[in-house]
Design a protein around this motif. Sequence first.
Motif, PDB file in Angstrom:
ATOM      1  N   GLY A 184       0.934  -1.042   0.018  1.00 48.96           N
ATOM      2  CA  GLY A 184       0.205   0.213   0.031  1.00 48.96           C
ATOM      3  C   GLY A 184       0.852   1.277   0.043  1.00 48.96           C
ATOM      4  O   GLY A 184       2.160   1.311  -0.298  1.00 48.96           O
TER       5      GLY A 184
ATOM      6  N   ARG B 284     -10.048  -0.384 -12.521  1.00 47.16           N
ATOM      7  CA  ARG B 284     -10.331  -1.381 -11.265  1.00 47.16           C
ATOM      8  C   ARG B 284      -9.041  -1.298 -10.603  1.00 47.16           C
ATOM      9  O   ARG B 284      -9.017  -1.624  -9.430  1.00 47.16           O
ATOM     10  CB  ARG B 284     -10.598  -2.600 -11.855  1.00 47.16           C
TER      11      ARG B 284
ATOM     12  N   ARG C 178      -6.455   0.734 -10.163  1.00 46.58           N
ATOM     13  CA  ARG C 178      -6.630   1.857  -9.456  1.00 46.58           C
ATOM     14  C   ARG C 178      -7.374   2.111  -8.284  1.00 46.58           C
ATOM     15  O   ARG C 178      -7.131   2.671  -7.288  1.00 46.58           O
ATOM     16  CB  ARG C 178      -6.740   3.178 -10.497  1.00 46.58           C
ATOM     17  N   ASP C 179      -8.748   1.621  -8.371  1.00 47.69           N
ATOM     18  CA  ASP C 179      -9.656   1.667  -7.244  1.00 47.69           C
ATOM     19  C   ASP C 179      -9.356   0.828  -6.143  1.00 47.69           C
ATOM     20  O   ASP C 179      -9.240   1.221  -4.976  1.00 47.69           O
ATOM     21  CB  ASP C 179     -11.011   1.176  -7.808  1.00 47.69           C
ATOM     22  N   ALA C 180      -8.541  -0.419  -6.457  1.00 50.64           N
ATOM     23  CA  ALA C 180      -7.882  -1.254  -5.675  1.00 50.64           C
ATOM     24  C   ALA C 180      -6.807  -0.516  -4.834  1.00 50.64           C
ATOM     25  O   ALA C 180      -6.794  -0.611  -3.638  1.00 50.64           O
ATOM     26  CB  ALA C 180      -7.666  -2.501  -5.995  1.00 50.64           C
TER      27      ALA C 180
ATOM     28  N   SER D 296      -6.208   2.784  -4.490  1.00 49.88           N
ATOM     29  CA  SER D 296      -6.710   3.664  -3.565  1.00 49.88           C
ATOM     30  C   SER D 296      -7.203   3.360  -2.329  1.00 49.88           C
ATOM     31  O   SER D 296      -7.065   4.104  -1.229  1.00 49.88           O
ATOM     32  CB  SER D 296      -7.863   4.353  -4.343  1.00 49.88           C
ATOM     33  N   GLY D 297      -7.766   1.955  -2.181  1.00 50.37           N
ATOM     34  CA  GLY D 297      -8.004   1.496  -0.904  1.00 50.37           C
ATOM     35  C   GLY D 297      -6.907   1.029  -0.069  1.00 50.37           C
ATOM     36  O   GLY D 297      -7.370   0.604   1.276  1.00 50.37           O
ATOM     37  N   LYS D 298      -5.645   1.066  -0.535  1.00 51.79           N
ATOM     38  CA  LYS D 298      -4.587   0.487   0.288  1.00 51.79           C
ATOM     39  C   LYS D 298      -3.859   1.834   0.809  1.00 51.79           C
ATOM     40  O   LYS D 298      -2.588   1.753   0.961  1.00 51.79           O
ATOM     41  CB  LYS D 298      -3.749  -0.242  -0.517  1.00 51.79           C
ATOM     42  N   GLN D 299      -4.279   3.108   0.723  1.00 46.62           N
ATOM     43  CA  GLN D 299      -3.519   4.272   0.907  1.00 46.62           C
ATOM     44  C   GLN D 299      -4.158   4.797   2.517  1.00 46.62           C
ATOM     45  O   GLN D 299      -5.409   4.809   2.566  1.00 46.62           O
ATOM     46  CB  GLN D 299      -3.695   5.461  -0.105  1.00 46.62           C
ATOM     47  N   VAL D 300      -3.303   5.420   3.127  1.00 45.80           N
ATOM     48  CA  VAL D 300      -3.683   6.385   4.494  1.00 45.80           C
ATOM     49  C   VAL D 300      -2.814   7.287   4.381  1.00 45.80           C
ATOM     50  O   VAL D 300      -1.743   7.653   3.947  1.00 45.80           O
ATOM     51  CB  VAL D 300      -3.159   5.313   5.592  1.00 45.80           C
TER      52      VAL D 300
END
Length: 308
Positions: free
Chosen positions: A245, A295, A297-299, A301-305
């Motif tokens: 991530g 898809r 990129r969306d995945a 994006s969910g691994k960023q904090v």
Amino acid sequence: MAKKTRTRATTAGDNPRRPCPCGSGRRYKACHGAGDDVIVTRPFAGLAAECDLVAMREFLPSATAPLPLRDAGGRTVTLATVLPGASAALVRPDGEILLGMQVQTRSGDLSSDLARALTWGLAAEPGAALPVVGPGLAADPTRLQDVLDADAELDLTLHADFSWWSAEAEPSAEVSATLERANSAIVPTEPITADGVRAAYWVDTGTKAHLRWVRPEPEERLLAALARLHARGELGLGEDTRYAGAFRAHGLLVPVWDVDRDLHPKEWAGPAAAFAARLNAALGADAPLTDAERRARDALSGKQVTLR
């Protein structure tokens, strides 16, 4: 690299309709001129050393670098990750000024804090220490961009311990105890040195090893490039690695990979260089993302904090 910040104005009340020196793009009167402690999300924008500054602030344990000032007035100024007592700055008996990056209490603009700590150091007596820099830009809008050579990168040195804290050949028992406590908290960290690789570091957390890489590109552009690689199965650094991530810090994205802890840090130079070449090619692509890449990129994006 982002557009360079404008040079500072002379006083807080001078032309309040001008762009704010923090680089936000807003007028001064609607930003720092309003008297509020506005958060500057990308404090080191416009500096070639931006990625190294973010690394020193966020995760390098013991590191120093000469500060590439336009004019130091003959003084030696050293940037450091952490100083004794988590001080913002201190002046050694020989006149060397040390500025600390990892200080708990800060204003909303790290660039301003560092510039103000530098101003304090240039006027302070040898042996003095500055515990903390107060908030706000109203008193002095000077920022690091105003005093640094914007095109100079940092010549970073990573240290295995904090022995550089003490200038004494044989430190006192109290200083030795302080050094021992600080050294026990160090997370082993090594730079990755290879062509096309900058601000990438191998980190051993004790249970896992990671490669953390501070990237200078705008987030959306970098995310699109990573998505192209992910869709092609090229996001890893090789066998037994995994893209874990990314975290955002001071306006930049820092991708992180889990890597084989048994391999020596130097063994990641080749894989990092190969990835850099793939990433540069993906960054240069201008075709719209495919369905698979969107898809991906969306995945990702969910691994960023967000850290800062």
